[in-house]
Design a protein around this motif. Structure first.
Motif, short mmCIF file in Angstrom:
data_model
loop_
_atom_site.label_atom_id
_atom_site.label_comp_id
_atom_site.label_asym_id
_atom_site.label_seq_id
_atom_site.Cartn_x
_atom_site.Cartn_y
_atom_site.Cartn_z
N ALA A 48 -4.07 -18.03 -27.72
CA ALA A 48 -3.74 -18.01 -26.30
C ALA A 48 -3.34 -19.41 -25.84
N ILE A 49 -2.18 -19.53 -25.24
CA ILE A 49 -1.67 -20.82 -24.77
C ILE A 49 -1.95 -20.94 -23.27
N GLN A 50 -2.69 -21.98 -22.90
CA GLN A 50 -3.08 -22.20 -21.51
C GLN A 50 -2.30 -23.37 -20.93
N GLY A 51 -1.47 -23.09 -19.93
CA GLY A 51 -0.76 -24.16 -19.27
C GLY A 51 -1.72 -25.04 -18.47
N LEU A 52 -1.60 -26.34 -18.64
CA LEU A 52 -2.42 -27.29 -17.90
C LEU A 52 -1.46 -28.08 -17.01
N PHE A 53 -1.40 -27.70 -15.74
CA PHE A 53 -0.35 -28.20 -14.86
C PHE A 53 -0.80 -29.42 -14.06
N ARG A 54 0.15 -30.33 -13.85
CA ARG A 54 -0.14 -31.55 -13.08
C ARG A 54 -0.60 -31.19 -11.67
N GLY A 55 -1.69 -31.81 -11.28
CA GLY A 55 -2.24 -31.53 -9.97
C GLY A 55 -2.92 -30.19 -9.85
N GLY A 56 -3.02 -29.45 -10.95
CA GLY A 56 -3.70 -28.15 -10.91
C GLY A 56 -2.92 -27.03 -10.29
N THR A 57 -1.59 -27.17 -10.19
CA THR A 57 -0.75 -26.13 -9.59
C THR A 57 0.19 -25.53 -10.63
N PRO A 58 0.18 -24.21 -10.85
CA PRO A 58 -0.57 -23.20 -10.09
C PRO A 58 -2.01 -23.00 -10.55
N PHE A 62 -0.15 -27.49 -27.62
CA PHE A 62 1.05 -26.73 -27.99
C PHE A 62 2.28 -27.49 -27.50
N PHE A 63 3.31 -27.54 -28.36
CA PHE A 63 4.55 -28.23 -27.99
C PHE A 63 5.75 -27.34 -28.29
N ASP A 64 6.74 -27.42 -27.43
CA ASP A 64 8.05 -26.87 -27.71
C ASP A 64 9.08 -27.75 -27.00
N PRO A 65 10.34 -27.71 -27.39
CA PRO A 65 11.32 -28.66 -26.85
C PRO A 65 11.72 -28.42 -25.41
N PHE A 66 11.33 -27.29 -24.82
CA PHE A 66 11.81 -26.95 -23.48
C PHE A 66 10.73 -27.02 -22.41
N ILE A 67 9.46 -26.86 -22.79
CA ILE A 67 8.41 -26.75 -21.77
C ILE A 67 7.44 -27.93 -21.80
N THR A 68 6.93 -28.25 -22.97
CA THR A 68 5.89 -29.27 -23.06
C THR A 68 6.40 -30.51 -23.78
N SER A 69 5.86 -31.66 -23.38
CA SER A 69 6.32 -32.95 -23.90
C SER A 69 5.29 -33.55 -24.85
N PRO A 70 5.75 -34.23 -25.92
CA PRO A 70 4.81 -34.91 -26.82
C PRO A 70 3.99 -36.00 -26.13
N SER A 71 4.40 -36.42 -24.94
CA SER A 71 3.65 -37.44 -24.21
C SER A 71 2.49 -36.86 -23.40
N PRO A 80 3.89 -37.12 -15.11
CA PRO A 80 5.29 -36.68 -15.09
C PRO A 80 5.53 -35.41 -15.89
N VAL A 81 4.51 -34.95 -16.63
CA VAL A 81 4.68 -33.78 -17.50
C VAL A 81 3.48 -32.85 -17.35
N ASP A 82 3.67 -31.61 -17.79
CA ASP A 82 2.59 -30.65 -17.92
C ASP A 82 2.12 -30.65 -19.37
N ALA A 83 1.00 -29.98 -19.61
CA ALA A 83 0.49 -29.85 -20.97
C ALA A 83 0.18 -28.38 -21.23
N ALA A 84 -0.01 -28.05 -22.49
CA ALA A 84 -0.40 -26.70 -22.88
C ALA A 84 -1.47 -26.80 -23.96
N LEU A 85 -2.63 -26.21 -23.70
CA LEU A 85 -3.74 -26.24 -24.63
C LEU A 85 -3.93 -24.87 -25.27
N LEU A 86 -4.63 -24.87 -26.38
CA LEU A 86 -4.90 -23.63 -27.10
C LEU A 86 -6.31 -23.14 -26.79
N LEU A 87 -6.45 -21.84 -26.59
CA LEU A 87 -7.75 -21.20 -26.46
C LEU A 87 -7.86 -20.12 -27.52
#
Length: 234
Positions: A43-53, A78-87, A162-169
């Motif tokens: 399960a991929i969990q989006g971790l959004f800047r500022g907690g939104t959404p 989790f990384f992909d070239p369109f959504i999440t950044s290596p930074s 400046p970026v969002d993150a995606a974690l694994l559950l």
């Protein structure tokens, strides 16, 4: 005979000191690499800047016997070239709290992320487009945890990131060589209910105060015996 007793005392004290002073951190609880039994990546969990959404993820663990100093937290990104950044790992905020009397007390924070070389179930070498990587976050100050106590790890993305993150559950299976336990992660994403943040906690055993007294006493005994034997031999 004097020499044998002295050598024995010195050896025993050295062994005890070596066990405590040079103790190394161990992974006290972990679900890294757990086999996902459903199609696709865990399960991929989006971790959004500022907690939104969605807001932060809060993972829970309970210690077993013994006192420990927490050294590091490992998470799977989790990384992909369109959504999440290596930074993204550079921006993640990680805090450790102790639950005491119905209140959460901040014990410390973690940072300085570095890539953990342990292969994930979905490494970049297998799929350069969609892959996961473990990152180790070191404690930024001394953090001690008590036996048989509950703690929470809060992971979030600051609003100025400046970026969002995606974690694994993943599901509930985990391992612990020291008797720690994990509990389900609290997440703002309703689809993550009942899942566990992919996480490992590394810590170092801290000697009890009584053990330190015993070690100091051992030194005093060794020193006293050495002086006594020196006087007898004079």
């Amino acid at each position: 005979m004097k020499r044998l007793i002295l050598i024995t005392l010195v050896t025993l004290t050295t062994i005890c000191l070596g066990h405590h002073i040079f103790a190394q951190g161990v992974v006290c609880v972990s679900n890294l690499g757990h086999a996902w039994t459903q199609p696709g990546i865990d399960a991929i969990q989006g971790l959004f800047r500022g907690g939104t959404p969605y807001g932060s993820d809060t993972a829970y663990f309970t210690t077993g016997a013994g006192n420990f100093s927490v050294d590091a937290i490992t998470l799977e990104f989790f990384f992909d070239p369109f959504i999440t950044s290596p930074s993204a790992p550079q921006w993640v905020s990680i805090q450790l709290f102790q639950q005491t009397g119905g209140e959460n007390v901040l014990l410390g924070t973690f940072g300085n992320p570095v890539v953990d070389p342990t292969p994930t179930p979905w490494p970049e070498s297998a799929n350069p487009r969609d892959y996961t990587t473990y990152y180790d976050f070191s404690s930024l100050e001394p953090i001690n945890v008590n036996p048989f106590s509950q703690y929470s790890v809060v992971v979030s993305m600051p609003a100025n990131s400046p970026v969002d993150a995606a974690l694994l559950l993943t599901i509930s299976s985990y391992t612990s060589p020291v008797g720690w336990t994990m509990s389900p992660t609290t997440s703002g994403d309703p689809t993550s209910a009942g899942l566990y943040l992919v996480m490992a906690v590394e810590a170092t055993s801290v000697p009890e105060p009584d053990s330190i007294v015993i070690l100091v006493s051992g030194f005093i005994i060794v020193s006293g015996c050495h002086r006594r034997f020196s006087m007898l031999g004079a």
